[in-house]
Write an enzyme that holds these catalytic residues in place. Structure first.
Site, PDB file in Angstrom:
ATOM      1  N   VAL A  94       1.077  -1.444  -0.249  1.00 52.68           N
ATOM      2  CA  VAL A  94       0.242  -0.100   0.138  1.00 52.68           C
ATOM      3  C   VAL A  94       1.468   1.215  -0.292  1.00 52.68           C
ATOM      4  CG1 VAL A  94      -0.119   0.015   1.939  1.00 52.68           C
ATOM      5  CG2 VAL A  94      -2.144   0.983   0.840  1.00 52.68           C
ATOM      6  N   GLU A 171      -6.297  -1.568   6.691  1.00 54.51           N
ATOM      7  CA  GLU A 171      -6.206  -2.439   7.962  1.00 54.51           C
ATOM      8  C   GLU A 171      -5.517  -3.500   7.995  1.00 54.51           C
ATOM      9  OE1 GLU A 171      -6.121  -5.862   7.378  1.00 54.51           O
ATOM     10  OE2 GLU A 171      -7.442  -5.192   4.960  1.00 54.51           O
ATOM     11  N   GLY A 319      -5.418  -7.258   1.340  1.00 56.28           N
ATOM     12  CA  GLY A 319      -5.016  -6.435   2.616  1.00 56.28           C
ATOM     13  C   GLY A 319      -4.521  -5.111   2.104  1.00 56.28           C
ATOM     14  N   GLU A 320      -4.799  -4.110   3.426  1.00 58.25           N
ATOM     15  CA  GLU A 320      -4.046  -2.835   3.870  1.00 58.25           C
ATOM     16  C   GLU A 320      -5.101  -1.731   3.143  1.00 58.25           C
ATOM     17  OE1 GLU A 320       0.113  -3.676   1.867  1.00 58.25           O
ATOM     18  OE2 GLU A 320       0.418  -5.541   3.187  1.00 58.25           O
ATOM     19  N   GLY A 321      -5.379  -1.599   2.496  1.00 58.27           N
ATOM     20  CA  GLY A 321      -5.624  -1.486   1.404  1.00 58.27           C
ATOM     21  C   GLY A 321      -5.389  -0.950  -0.072  1.00 58.27           C
TER      22      GLY A 321
END
Length: 353
Positions: A94, A171, A319-321
């Site tokens: 990200v 997240e 994830g992580e955006g």
């Protein structure tokens, strides 16, 4: 706290003008597909026929989870602060994608199990040093629910005050696919065998174990509350099986919608945060742009329930955006064609077949 999110639907005052502008660009009607729907949605949200998302911001919420003690993740909790530092140092997926697209990144500690060193990109909103193991007891107190939601509210208020026109959420938290699956089961009534997925790479035995822990946790919570999970309020659900970073994202989404600002939903975990926010106020979905369909088995079910049309399908499960920032150039393109593409009239092109 949850009752404070009074959200209004985007105004329909510009609907006719928006559709006219979209339809009179130099193209066959509907030929830009989902970009046209995005342009219409953004124009509605921003109340103008030339929407603009050139000033965006990525906010990643991080926390740990007590249920990790039950062996539901391949990775130890030490990875959560390690990855947070990786975000801050610019080495995570990200991070590099945000750098690529010139989008500022903010990381928010709402419940990492250790104290983190100060950093210019880090905000400290620590609610507690991880949630409780919800297979044994409630995940958090009512006060902690409020603090987690408020962390999201505060970050959104600051971003909008600084001029952000589009917010993206991500997240980090070892074990948070298990927490998300548990919240999804509680919200939709789906069996844990449907909602539990591989997360960071569990094998079939690991997924089965995760599903069993989720089922045990929900049974424990029903017995403790004296209520079936179908009858739980949003507050009870959050207290019993929530996660700090998931609730912070939900609070951020609700506040963005309250402030009439569009936001981008990443993958499975972020979609569960939206599902929770949707239970609080269904109108929050009007402000949501869905980035992608993830590799998690339950994400398709979630997208169908929310009647969502994701922009991308890249088999992501990081994830992580990461999916949210990858979708950003296409969201920008929806605004660019509205602002810069010629109309039939301005280009002197006939619109008659």
């Amino acid at each position: 706290m949850l009752s404070s999110f009074q959200i209004q639907a985007p105004s329909s005052a510009f609907d006719v003008d928006l559709q006219h502008k979209i339809d009179t660009k130099t193209k066959p009607p509907g030929s830009l597909g989902s970009l046209e729907k995005l342009a219409f949605q953004l124009g509605r949200i921003q109340g103008k026929t030339t929407p603009d998302v050139s000033r965006a911001k990525m906010i990643v919420f991080a926390a740990d989870h007590g249920v990790v003690d039950q062996g539901i993740s391949l990775f130890p909790q030490e990875v959560t602060p390690q990855m947070v530092m990786n975000f801050l140092m610019g080495g995570a997926a990200v991070s590099v994608f945000c750098q690529q697209h010139n989008v500022p990144l903010r990381v928010v500690d709402v419940g990492v199990k250790v104290d983190l060193d100060d950093h210019p990109l880090l905000t400290k909103h620590k609610v507690a040093y991880a949630s409780q193991d919800f297979s044994q007891t409630a995940a958090m107190t009512s006060e902690q629910v409020t603090k987690a939601l408020q962390a999201g509210v505060d970050e959104v208020d600051q971003a909008i005050a600084e001029g952000s026109q589009l917010l993206m959420f991500g997240e980090m938290g070892i074990g948070n696919t298990c927490v998300s699956s548990c919240m999804m089961s509680a919200l939709l009534g789906d069996d844990a065998t449907v909602t539990a997925g591989r997360g960071t790479g569990l094998d079939d035995h690991g997924v089965s174990h995760k599903a069993n822990i989720i089922q045990q946790s929900l049974l424990r919570a029903e017995q403790e509350t004296g209520q079936r999970m179908a009858d739980w309020s949003s507050q009870t659900l959050a207290e019993q099986v929530g996660g700090f970073e998931i609730l912070a994202m939900a609070g951020a989404m609700l506040q963005a919608a309250k402030q009439q600002t569009a936001f981008v939903v990443d993958g499975f975990i972020c979609s569960v945060a939206l599902l929770f926010a949707h239970k609080v106020s269904p109108l929050v979905k009007e402000y949501a742009i869905f980035a992608h369909q993830s590799n998690e088995q339950a994400h398709q079910r979630l997208l169908e329930f929310l009647n969502a049309e994701p922009i991308l399908s890249l088999d992501l499960r990081l994830g992580e955006g990461s999916g949210a920032i990858l979708s950003y150039p296409l969201i920008q393109s929806a605004c660019v064609f509205m602002a810069q593409m010629a109309s039939f009239e301005s280009a002197g092109v006939s619109d008659q077949a």
